[in-house]
Design a protein around this motif. Structure first.
Motif, mmCIF file in Angstrom:
data_model
loop_
_atom_site.group_PDB
_atom_site.id
_atom_site.type_symbol
_atom_site.label_atom_id
_atom_site.label_comp_id
_atom_site.label_asym_id
_atom_site.label_seq_id
_atom_site.Cartn_x
_atom_site.Cartn_y
_atom_site.Cartn_z
ATOM 1 N N GLN A 24 10.063 -20.569 37.692
ATOM 2 C CA GLN A 24 9.547 -21.517 38.708
ATOM 3 C C GLN A 24 9.530 -20.886 40.308
ATOM 4 O OE1 GLN A 24 11.646 -25.325 38.446
ATOM 5 N NE2 GLN A 24 12.776 -24.414 36.740
ATOM 6 N N THR A 25 8.784 -21.425 41.213
ATOM 7 C CA THR A 25 8.990 -20.790 42.400
ATOM 8 C C THR A 25 10.132 -21.466 43.050
ATOM 9 O OG1 THR A 25 7.812 -22.969 43.386
ATOM 10 C CG2 THR A 25 6.324 -20.767 42.898
ATOM 11 N N LEU A 26 10.672 -20.849 44.169
ATOM 12 C CA LEU A 26 11.723 -21.550 44.822
ATOM 13 C C LEU A 26 11.603 -22.995 45.236
ATOM 14 C CD1 LEU A 26 14.492 -20.839 45.961
ATOM 15 C CD2 LEU A 26 13.539 -20.282 48.276
ATOM 16 N N GLU A 27 10.415 -23.120 45.747
ATOM 17 C CA GLU A 27 10.003 -24.635 46.129
ATOM 18 C C GLU A 27 10.184 -25.644 44.705
ATOM 19 O OE1 GLU A 27 7.999 -22.030 46.641
ATOM 20 O OE2 GLU A 27 8.599 -21.945 48.892
ATOM 21 N N GLN A 28 9.547 -25.024 43.626
ATOM 22 C CA GLN A 28 9.702 -25.900 42.338
ATOM 23 C C GLN A 28 11.103 -26.160 42.009
ATOM 24 O OE1 GLN A 28 7.242 -23.464 40.148
ATOM 25 N NE2 GLN A 28 5.429 -24.785 40.268
ATOM 26 N N GLY A 29 11.848 -25.118 42.287
ATOM 27 C CA GLY A 29 13.262 -25.053 41.409
ATOM 28 C C GLY A 29 14.106 -26.037 42.378
ATOM 29 N N LEU A 55 14.173 -15.975 43.928
ATOM 30 C CA LEU A 55 14.986 -15.523 45.338
ATOM 31 C C LEU A 55 14.406 -14.083 45.456
ATOM 32 C CD1 LEU A 55 18.645 -16.508 45.180
ATOM 33 C CD2 LEU A 55 16.812 -17.657 46.360
ATOM 34 N N GLN A 56 14.024 -13.469 44.301
ATOM 35 C CA GLN A 56 13.604 -11.935 44.492
ATOM 36 C C GLN A 56 12.401 -11.574 44.775
ATOM 37 O OE1 GLN A 56 15.280 -10.140 41.000
ATOM 38 N NE2 GLN A 56 17.376 -10.306 41.862
ATOM 39 N N LEU A 57 11.419 -12.507 44.043
ATOM 40 C CA LEU A 57 9.879 -12.258 44.260
ATOM 41 C C LEU A 57 9.312 -12.388 45.587
ATOM 42 C CD1 LEU A 57 8.330 -13.622 40.955
ATOM 43 C CD2 LEU A 57 8.820 -11.185 41.564
ATOM 44 N N PRO A 58 10.040 -13.590 46.492
ATOM 45 C CA PRO A 58 9.313 -13.612 47.788
ATOM 46 C C PRO A 58 9.872 -12.442 48.782
ATOM 47 C CG PRO A 58 10.145 -15.726 46.988
ATOM 48 C CD PRO A 58 10.515 -14.685 45.902
ATOM 49 N N LEU A 59 11.030 -11.913 48.198
ATOM 50 C CA LEU A 59 11.569 -10.730 49.065
ATOM 51 C C LEU A 59 10.693 -9.431 48.639
ATOM 52 C CD1 LEU A 59 15.281 -11.175 48.591
ATOM 53 C CD2 LEU A 59 13.996 -11.696 50.367
ATOM 54 N N LEU A 60 10.417 -9.383 47.563
ATOM 55 C CA LEU A 60 9.474 -8.192 47.057
ATOM 56 C C LEU A 60 8.150 -8.259 47.946
ATOM 57 C CD1 LEU A 60 10.785 -7.744 43.493
ATOM 58 C CD2 LEU A 60 11.229 -6.288 45.564
ATOM 59 N N GLU A 61 7.466 -9.539 47.807
ATOM 60 C CA GLU A 61 6.339 -9.870 48.531
ATOM 61 C C GLU A 61 6.079 -9.325 49.846
ATOM 62 O OE1 GLU A 61 3.262 -11.206 47.504
ATOM 63 O OE2 GLU A 61 4.134 -10.530 45.749
ATOM 64 N N MET A 74 13.586 -9.195 54.954
ATOM 65 C CA MET A 74 13.883 -9.675 53.979
ATOM 66 C C MET A 74 15.457 -10.243 54.127
ATOM 67 S SD MET A 74 13.294 -6.063 51.688
ATOM 68 C CE MET A 74 13.752 -6.867 50.164
ATOM 69 N N SER A 75 16.157 -9.582 55.199
ATOM 70 C CA SER A 75 17.600 -10.238 55.458
ATOM 71 C C SER A 75 17.424 -11.896 55.690
ATOM 72 C CB SER A 75 18.565 -9.536 56.298
ATOM 73 O OG SER A 75 18.557 -8.418 55.882
ATOM 74 N N LYS A 76 16.538 -12.141 56.649
ATOM 75 C CA LYS A 76 16.199 -13.312 57.385
ATOM 76 C C LYS A 76 15.766 -14.404 56.353
ATOM 77 C CE LYS A 76 15.446 -11.887 61.933
ATOM 78 N NZ LYS A 76 14.326 -11.455 63.060
ATOM 79 N N LEU A 77 14.930 -13.759 55.291
ATOM 80 C CA LEU A 77 14.199 -14.915 54.046
ATOM 81 C C LEU A 77 15.412 -15.149 53.244
ATOM 82 C CD1 LEU A 77 11.843 -16.181 53.001
ATOM 83 C CD2 LEU A 77 11.282 -14.131 51.796
ATOM 84 N N TYR A 78 16.197 -14.186 52.826
ATOM 85 C CA TYR A 78 17.046 -14.324 51.857
ATOM 86 C C TYR A 78 18.115 -15.295 52.380
ATOM 87 C CZ TYR A 78 20.481 -13.099 48.272
ATOM 88 O OH TYR A 78 21.224 -13.024 47.173
ATOM 89 N N VAL A 79 18.579 -15.190 53.573
ATOM 90 C CA VAL A 79 19.433 -16.187 54.038
ATOM 91 C C VAL A 79 18.651 -17.630 53.877
ATOM 92 C CG1 VAL A 79 20.609 -17.078 56.302
ATOM 93 C CG2 VAL A 79 20.986 -14.692 55.503
#
Length: 105
Positions: A24-29, A55-61, A74-79
């Motif tokens: 699932q995407t983060l939005e779905q989950g 959580l990891q796929l958007p960071l890798l994108e 990546m840090s900002k998105l992860y938070v």
């Protein structure tokens, strides 16, 4: 359906259940987890997801097509992702219409 099954068969002595996010995407989950946590009411369990992929796929994108890791971005998105996951675990995440639907958009 998940909450009904838990109410009928999940031991109250178990502190929680973690569902696999299953791609699932983060939005779905977050939409689905928040909905389950709102519905469960005062049930004694902690309900969450195993968030690895979501959580990891958007960071890798963020790094795709770029030279090296984009650590600051990546840090900002992860938070931000962790804030969403935390709110969903508490049943406090407000999602957009369609985010948790089981029908492809």
């Amino acid at each position: 359906a998940n909450i009904y099954v838990l109410e009928q068969s999940f031991p109250v002595a178990m502190p929680g259940a973690n569902f696999l996010s299953g791609g699932q995407t983060l939005e779905q989950g977050t939409a689905r987890l928040s909905a389950m946590n709102k519905i469960k009411g005062k049930a004694p369990w902690n309900l969450s997801f195993s968030w690895s992929q979501a959580l990891q796929l958007p960071l890798l994108e963020l790094c795709k097509g770029k030279d090296g890791l984009q650590l600051e971005e990546m840090s900002k998105l992860y938070v931000e992702e962790l804030k969403l996951a935390s709110a969903a675990a508490l049943g406090e995440h407000e999602w957009n219409a369609g985010d948790g639907d089981h029908i492809a958009k």
